[in-house]
Design a protein around this motif. Structure first.
Motif, PDB file in Angstrom:
ATOM      1  N   ASP A 155       0.840  -1.197   0.000  1.00  0.00           N
ATOM      2  CA  ASP A 155       0.000   0.000   0.000  1.00  0.00           C
ATOM      3  C   ASP A 155       0.878   1.251   0.000  1.00  0.00           C
ATOM      4  O   ASP A 155       0.649   2.204  -0.753  1.00  0.00           O
ATOM      5  CB  ASP A 155      -0.870  -0.011   1.268  1.00  0.00           C
ATOM      6  CG  ASP A 155      -2.252   0.491   1.006  1.00  0.00           C
ATOM      7  OD1 ASP A 155      -2.666   1.429   1.710  1.00  0.00           O
ATOM      8  OD2 ASP A 155      -2.917  -0.033   0.082  1.00  0.00           O
TER       9      ASP A 155
ATOM     10  N   LEU B 220       2.524   1.663  -3.422  1.00  0.00           N
ATOM     11  CA  LEU B 220       1.573   2.105  -4.450  1.00  0.00           C
ATOM     12  C   LEU B 220       1.211   3.573  -4.297  1.00  0.00           C
ATOM     13  O   LEU B 220       0.866   4.246  -5.265  1.00  0.00           O
ATOM     14  CB  LEU B 220       0.299   1.253  -4.393  1.00  0.00           C
ATOM     15  CG  LEU B 220       0.475  -0.190  -4.869  1.00  0.00           C
ATOM     16  CD1 LEU B 220      -0.807  -0.985  -4.648  1.00  0.00           C
ATOM     17  CD2 LEU B 220       0.878  -0.218  -6.345  1.00  0.00           C
TER      18      LEU B 220
ATOM     19  N   THR C  31       3.944   4.928  -6.379  1.00  0.00           N
ATOM     20  CA  THR C  31       4.080   4.528  -7.775  1.00  0.00           C
ATOM     21  C   THR C  31       2.766   4.492  -8.535  1.00  0.00           C
ATOM     22  O   THR C  31       2.756   4.585  -9.750  1.00  0.00           O
ATOM     23  CB  THR C  31       4.694   3.123  -7.873  1.00  0.00           C
ATOM     24  OG1 THR C  31       3.763   2.196  -7.288  1.00  0.00           O
ATOM     25  CG2 THR C  31       6.004   3.049  -7.124  1.00  0.00           C
TER      26      THR C  31
ATOM     27  N   THR D  73      -0.349   3.023 -10.474  1.00  0.00           N
ATOM     28  CA  THR D  73      -0.458   1.820 -11.294  1.00  0.00           C
ATOM     29  C   THR D  73       0.755   1.651 -12.188  1.00  0.00           C
ATOM     30  O   THR D  73       0.920   0.677 -12.873  1.00  0.00           O
ATOM     31  CB  THR D  73      -1.723   1.856 -12.176  1.00  0.00           C
ATOM     32  OG1 THR D  73      -1.738   3.124 -12.842  1.00  0.00           O
ATOM     33  CG2 THR D  73      -2.972   1.757 -11.307  1.00  0.00           C
TER      34      THR D  73
ATOM     35  N   GLY E 135       1.654   7.911  -8.215  1.00  0.00           N
ATOM     36  CA  GLY E 135       0.679   7.531  -7.193  1.00  0.00           C
ATOM     37  C   GLY E 135      -0.012   8.768  -6.642  1.00  0.00           C
ATOM     38  O   GLY E 135       0.272   9.893  -7.029  1.00  0.00           O
TER      39      GLY E 135
ATOM     40  N   ALA F 253      -1.736  -4.219  -8.355  1.00  0.00           N
ATOM     41  CA  ALA F 253      -1.315  -2.915  -8.853  1.00  0.00           C
ATOM     42  C   ALA F 253      -2.113  -1.789  -8.199  1.00  0.00           C
ATOM     43  O   ALA F 253      -1.870  -0.618  -8.427  1.00  0.00           O
ATOM     44  CB  ALA F 253      -1.476  -2.866 -10.369  1.00  0.00           C
ATOM     45  N   LYS F 254      -3.117  -2.166  -7.381  1.00  0.00           N
ATOM     46  CA  LYS F 254      -3.859  -1.125  -6.653  1.00  0.00           C
ATOM     47  C   LYS F 254      -4.606  -1.748  -5.473  1.00  0.00           C
ATOM     48  O   LYS F 254      -4.726  -2.968  -5.388  1.00  0.00           O
ATOM     49  CB  LYS F 254      -4.864  -0.437  -7.573  1.00  0.00           C
ATOM     50  CG  LYS F 254      -5.887  -1.361  -8.231  1.00  0.00           C
ATOM     51  CD  LYS F 254      -6.904  -0.565  -8.984  1.00  0.00           C
ATOM     52  CE  LYS F 254      -7.866  -1.523  -9.689  1.00  0.00           C
ATOM     53  NZ  LYS F 254      -9.191  -1.018  -9.847  1.00  0.00           N
TER      54      LYS F 254
END
Lengths: 223, 428
Positions: A109, A112, A115, A117, A124, A222-223
């Motif tokens: 988390d 992400l 960054t 996706t 992000g 990715a999320k």
């Protein structure tokens, strides 16, 4: 009425949870989940009231993360085992799974948030850092670039400070090290499942495979 | 204190001399003085003063003729009603309360300093409040100390079991206080209150977020303590209380006009917000002691009726203050748009008052209009009458408890009854 109704709603949910808990007629489980509530509160308070030293400490961060994120899932997994009448050893394995899964989840988390996706930096939402919350990637970066600490100490109200921190982060291995730590915890979670007492039951085995699959999903999402 | 000496000299004039036949030895008088501290200051050092109804003497066979026991019992019954007037329920349990207070402070310690100071904010010395609930619960614990399967007294096992039960009952008192303070903390956030117990509210000093968290923290500590009693019925009981506290607060915040003008709705809300906690913790005290459902219900009835009586008088005092007349109170309820018993009764007599209530009380002129109606009505008196009715029911519940010869038990029951009077006659 916004905040008030929210507080009331939260209390209502909490009270319903208490009643439901009580109806299980297992005081150890009540104890366990009451401790979770306490730890959620502690974690939230840790986040609100950090000194600069604490904010720059990986140890403090991991403790806070355990309280805020991992404790609930860890202790509810343990409660599952207790309700089934398992031994302390098995209950601990269940706990370990939950704890490591929760920590892995939070670390990804954190990544992400920088960054997004994309694998690259800065796409992000940057919500953590703009709220002054220092997470694992930054803490790792501070390891390699002690001068980053001074930036952190200045706080992140100024967007230029945010950009400066992102620069250091990009130069560092902070993102990768956070991912590695997440993978480490995910592996431990999987190992806990593998250590459970054998079973021939296909449903049991399938659920265990699913739990292990989750430890991968948590890392690769990715999320 | 005047009462005490007057009452006792009345009693001693009646009973001195011939009744017991033998003067008490100095030792006996001292022993009785220690066992009946409320009589202490008046006994002085006069060993010839016949002490009234001291059960413990009979078990030490100091030479009182057997025939006198029944008379002594009769005397005791009279003395009980005299003593009752001067009994201070709070001082009976004062020492035990300080032990509880220290344990409570230790129980709300948190590892995060900010949380620690928030959680213990209302447990510090001087701001613990009246500690009304723990007082009731400790008295109830003693009042219910009737042997259902009581271990032989003065044996080691007997004493240990009794002591252990007491600690568990004290725990209920601590848990109750934590739940109570947690609800206060959240209520103050919801009401935007600035002060509480004579000091700034926690949300005022440390902000809403910390106040909310501190309340949650206390609640969680209460749950842990509850769980450690290993009695699932008690856990259930107090979990339901938490739910009812929230329901009561929600009822207060989200009423329709119809509901606001309904006495039934008001009494239900009052039960949830005020009486449920004390009622169910009284019941928990009984359950921990292993009592029957009947006795547990009596304990519950006491708490419930005491709580309702307390709130009704609270409502009255908000209008009258320390003066018997209207308008000297803080009027805090009505200014917050909270319609309480006196107004509801007045609406009964003056239906036009309902229109005033429906307009709300943001306009002070509306407040004054409502007060006018209230003054013309019998609203205040009817609220007092209803309070007295509940107080009487509470006292009746105590009277219905299984008999006991134990002086401590009887004294605690008298104290609980005294509380039902105090709740009605208090001026603030």
């Amino acid at each position: 009425m916004g905040n008030k109704l929210a507080v009331l709603a939260g209390d209502f949910l909490l009270s319903r949870a208490c009643v439901a808990l009580a109806s299980l007629k297992n005081t150890e489980v009540v104890s366990l989940l009451a401790t979770v509530i306490e730890q959620l509160v502690t974690g939230e308070t840790m986040q609100m009231t950090t000194s600069v030293d604490q904010r720059c400490s990986m140890e403090y961060y991991m403790q806070k993360t355990y309280y805020k994120t991992a404790s609930l899932i860890a202790n509810s997994c343990k409660a599952i085992a207790l309700l089934a009448g398992h031994t302390a050893e098995v209950a601990t394995l269940a706990y370990d799974y939950g704890r490591n899964l929760g920590l892995a989840f939070q670390l990804i988390d954190d990544v992400l948030d920088f960054t997004g996706t994309s694998a690259s930096l800065g796409k992000g939402s940057l919500s953590d850092i703009s709220h002054g919350i220092v997470t694992a990637p930054i803490l790792f970066a501070m390891d390699e670039f002690p001068e980053l600490r001074a930036v952190v100490e200045r706080g992140f109200e100024d967007p230029r400070n945010v950009n400066l921190a992102l620069e250091y982060l990009g130069k560092s291995r902070g993102i990768q090290r956070a991912r590695d730590l997440a993978k480490d915890h995910a592996n431990r979670a999987a190992a806990a499942i593998d250590s459970l007492p054998d079973s021939d039951d296909e449903e049991v085995r399938r659920s265990r495979r699913a739990l292990i699959a989750l430890t991968h999903i948590v890392i690769t999402r990715a999320k | 204190m005047m009462y005490v000496s007057r009452g006792l000299s009345r009693a001693s004039r009646r009973f001195r001399g011939k009744i017991f036949g033998e003067p008490l030895s100095h030792r006996q008088a001292t022993a009785c003085r220690n066992l009946l501290p409320c009589l202490d200051s008046s006994l002085g050092d006069d060993p010839s003063l016949k002490v009234l109804g001291c059960r413990h003497i009979s078990s030490w066979s100091w030479g009182l003729p057997a025939a006198l026991y029944s008379i002594r019992h009769h005397i005791h019954h009279h003395s009980a009603s005299i003593v009752e007037e001067q009994l201070d329920p709070f001082s009976l349990v004062a020492d035990e309360l300080s032990i509880l207070a220290n344990r409570l402070r230790a129980m709300v310690v948190a590892e995060v300093p900010k949380l620690a100071s928030a959680a213990e904010y209302f447990f510090r010395m001087g701001v613990e409040g009246k500690r009304f609930r723990p007082t009731v619960l400790l008295l109830m614990s003693t009042a219910l100390n009737v042997s259902i399967h009581k271990p032989p007294p003065d044996t080691i096992m007997g004493d240990t079991m009794t002591a252990e039960l007491r600690v568990r009952q004290q725990s209920i008192a601590e848990i109750t206080e934590m739940i109570h303070v947690a609800s206060l903390l959240h209520d103050d956030v919801l009401d935007d209150a600035d002060t509480r117990r004579g000091i700034s509210s926690l949300n005022f000093v440390m902000g809403n977020k910390l106040a909310v968290l501190a309340g949650d923290f206390l609640l969680s500590r209460a749950c842990v303590a509850l769980a450690s009693l290993k009695n699932t019925e008690v856990v259930s009981l107090l979990a339901t209380v938490i739910e009812q506290l929230v329901t009561g607060e929600t009822m207060q915040m989200t009423t329709s006009v119809d509901q606001r003008c309904s006495m039934e709705y008001y009494m239900q809300k009052t039960y949830y917000k005020t009486a449920s906690l004390i009622a169910n913790s009284c019941k928990a005290i009984a359950l921990l002691a292993g009592h029957t459902a009947e006795v547990a219900t009596l304990a519950y009835d006491y708490g419930r009726n005491l709580g309702l009586a307390f709130q009704l008088i609270d409502d009255v005092l908000d209008f009258t203050g320390t003066s018997a007349s209207l308008g000297k109170g803080s009027l805090s309820d009505i200014s917050h748009g909270i319609v309480t018993a006196p107004i509801l009764f007045a609406m009964d007599e003056f239906p036009e008052l309902r229109a005033v209530v429906e307009r709300g009380f943001e306009d002070p002129r509306n407040v004054n209009l409502a007060l006018e109606y209230l003054g013309k009505s019998r609203g205040i008196q009817r609220a007092r009458d209803l309070a007295k009715d509940h107080a009487n029911r509470a006292a009746a519940a105590i009277d219905s408890l299984p008999d006991s010869d134990d002086e401590e038990v009887r004294r605690s029951r008298r104290a609980l009854i005294a509380l039902t009077h105090i709740v009605i006659t208090r001026a603030k």
